[in-house]
Design an enzyme around this catalytic site. Structure first.
Site, PDB file in Angstrom:
ATOM      1  N   ILE A  17       8.499  24.914 -22.455  1.00 38.67           N
ATOM      2  CA  ILE A  17       9.113  23.831 -23.239  1.00 38.67           C
ATOM      3  C   ILE A  17       8.473  22.485 -22.891  1.00 38.67           C
ATOM      4  CG2 ILE A  17      11.267  22.587 -23.702  1.00 38.67           C
ATOM      5  CD1 ILE A  17      12.726  25.315 -23.112  1.00 38.67           C
ATOM      6  N   ASP A  58       5.552  19.029 -11.580  1.00 44.98           N
ATOM      7  CA  ASP A  58       5.768  20.481 -11.624  1.00 44.98           C
ATOM      8  C   ASP A  58       5.005  21.058 -10.446  1.00 44.98           C
ATOM      9  OD1 ASP A  58       5.480  23.345 -12.281  1.00 44.98           O
ATOM     10  OD2 ASP A  58       6.190  22.797 -14.279  1.00 44.98           O
ATOM     11  N   CYS A  84      12.898  21.658 -16.337  1.00 46.96           N
ATOM     12  CA  CYS A  84      12.740  22.627 -15.238  1.00 46.96           C
ATOM     13  C   CYS A  84      13.951  23.567 -15.240  1.00 46.96           C
ATOM     14  CB  CYS A  84      12.647  21.879 -13.901  1.00 46.96           C
ATOM     15  SG  CYS A  84      14.038  20.792 -13.598  1.00 46.96           S
ATOM     16  N   PRO A  85      13.848  24.709 -14.563  1.00 47.55           N
ATOM     17  CA  PRO A  85      15.035  25.572 -14.461  1.00 47.55           C
ATOM     18  C   PRO A  85      16.045  24.973 -13.481  1.00 47.55           C
ATOM     19  CG  PRO A  85      13.195  26.545 -13.263  1.00 47.55           C
ATOM     20  CD  PRO A  85      12.678  25.279 -13.855  1.00 47.55           C
ATOM     21  N   ARG A 108      19.422  22.191 -17.980  1.00 48.16           N
ATOM     22  CA  ARG A 108      20.718  22.715 -17.529  1.00 48.16           C
ATOM     23  C   ARG A 108      21.531  21.565 -16.950  1.00 48.16           C
ATOM     24  NH1 ARG A 108      19.963  26.364 -20.371  1.00 48.16           N
ATOM     25  NH2 ARG A 108      19.896  28.592 -19.906  1.00 48.16           N
ATOM     26  N   GLU A 153      29.904  22.535 -18.758  1.00 45.54           N
ATOM     27  CA  GLU A 153      29.961  22.889 -20.190  1.00 45.54           C
ATOM     28  C   GLU A 153      30.683  24.208 -20.446  1.00 45.54           C
ATOM     29  OE1 GLU A 153      25.617  22.992 -20.924  1.00 45.54           O
ATOM     30  OE2 GLU A 153      25.857  25.085 -21.507  1.00 45.54           O
ATOM     31  N   HIS A 213      24.791  22.034 -26.416  1.00 48.17           N
ATOM     32  CA  HIS A 213      23.835  23.118 -26.128  1.00 48.17           C
ATOM     33  C   HIS A 213      23.324  23.742 -27.435  1.00 48.17           C
ATOM     34  CE1 HIS A 213      22.675  25.878 -22.561  1.00 48.17           C
ATOM     35  NE2 HIS A 213      21.762  25.999 -23.517  1.00 48.17           N
TER      36      HIS A 213
END
Ligand code: NAD
Length: 325
Positions: free
Chosen positions: A153, A172, A203-204, A232, A261, A293
């Site tokens: 992404i 990163d 990022c995750p 997230r 959420e 979301h």
């Protein structure tokens, strides 16, 4: 395979019924959690989404019902206890890169809506106020954009922003040649926080990125920074961000994800009084734009999710392993 399909929305039931040729699917409206897990008894697999609880006790119960596979309808897997799954011998599959463009374009949409005050302009028109007071924005051209995470992404996002002639900084642990070729300058997190006019998170969520945006990192940022989170919720410490909005450190905030959420998003709460004080405070700022979301929710992305989820399950049934975590 017999699949217990949790957290079903009407659009999912319709699409999965139309695309499924090989499996028997039980559509269940409830989330997967300790209270609902027994509905998976008699099935070979469960299929779930980001707001389902795939923790150790749920996985242990699934194993006791002889469930063999958990098929995620998402790219992110921060809601899954992977070490418990491994210990129990339960396979987890996901849908990586179903459409990085969907999320990258949405992040850009949040930026443009905030930088040009498009939602405020629309609200004024609805109230028949055609003046431009309070609507002055700024150009993206030549601004410095900081990208945290340049995977599928983040790298599409970098390509989109390069078209606006932005200066691109990225952090990163695994820099990408294709991003460097686009003109992305990989820096330290600190330099990115110091120099970026706009910061977008791609990022995750993991132990390292949990509360990456906190009062300490916010203090490194430029005044009036625009912060965008389509990754997230818990990458941001919401209370620190509320404070930074209050003292005008943050110029604008665009969120497609939110720390808490799970109890709000994807459901209709329009007839209730919300109890989440943090969410109520966030919403009250005129320079905060929140969506529930929905960045993944494009026709292209959704049809890839349906197709790949069914392919993942069929491959597992045939003893092949694709998209396994
Ligand atoms: P990806 O795995 O391709 O990319 C993640 C990148 O983050 C990788 O390049 C990785 O090296 C990097 N990274 C890992 N740890 C990092 C750290 N500590 N700091 C900075 N970078 C780090 O994943 P992707 O497909 O690009 O998706 C990114 C995230 O977007 C997902 O994990 C998911 O949480 C989120 N997402 C949100 C939506 C939505 O609808 N809002 C949809 C899909 C994905």
């Amino acid at each position: 395979m017999k699949i217990a399909f949790y957290n079903t929305k009407a659009y999912e039931e319709k699409a999965f019924k139309a695309a499924n040729n090989n499996h028997t699917i039980t559509f269940i409206k409830e989330h997967l959690d300790e209270a609902t897990v027994q509905k998976a008894a008699g099935h070979d697999a469960v299929c779930c989404f980001v707001t389902d609880s795939v923790n150790a006790s749920v996985l242990t119960a699934l194993k006791s019902f002889n469930v063999q596979l958990v098929a995620l309808r998402s790219a992110g897997y921060d809601h899954v206890d992977l070490s418990a799954a491994k210990m129990l011998g339960l396979a987890i599959v996901r849908v990586p890169a179903y459409s990085p463009e969907a999320i990258a374009e949405f992040a850009l949409g949040l930026i443009l809506s905030l930088s040009r005050k498009i939602v405020q302009g629309h609200d004024k028109i609805k109230h028949q106020d055609f003046t431009l007071e309070g609507l002055m924005g700024f150009n993206l051209s030549k601004k410095t954009v900081g990208i945290i995470g340049t995977g599928y992404i983040g790298s599409v996002f970098a390509k989109l922003l390069s078209g606006f002639e932005c200066k691109l900084l990225a952090y990163d642990p695994y820099p990408k040649e294709s991003c460097v070729a686009l003109g992305v300058n990989y820096t330290s997190k600190e330099q990115l926080f110091n120099e970026a006019d706009i910061i977008s998170l791609h990022c995750p969520l993991n132990q390292e990125t949990h509360y990456l945006i906190n009062s300490g990192t916010l203090s490194l940022m430029k005044p009036n920074v625009i912060l965008i989170n389509t990754a997230r919720g818990a990458i941001i410490d919401t209370s620190a961000v509320i404070e930074a909005l209050g003292n005008q450190k943050i110029g604008a905030l665009g969120l497609d994800v939110y720390e808490n959420e799970r109890t709000l998003f994807f459901e209709d709460h329009s007839r209730e009084t919300l109890k989440d004080e943090q969410f109520i405070r966030l919403q009250a700022f005129p320079n905060v734009l929140i969506t529930g979301h929905q960045a993944f929710f494009s026709q292209e992305a959704f049809s890839n999710i349906v197709k790949t989820t069914l392919e993942n399950i069929t491959a597992f049934e045939q003893g092949r392993s694709i998209n396994q975590i």
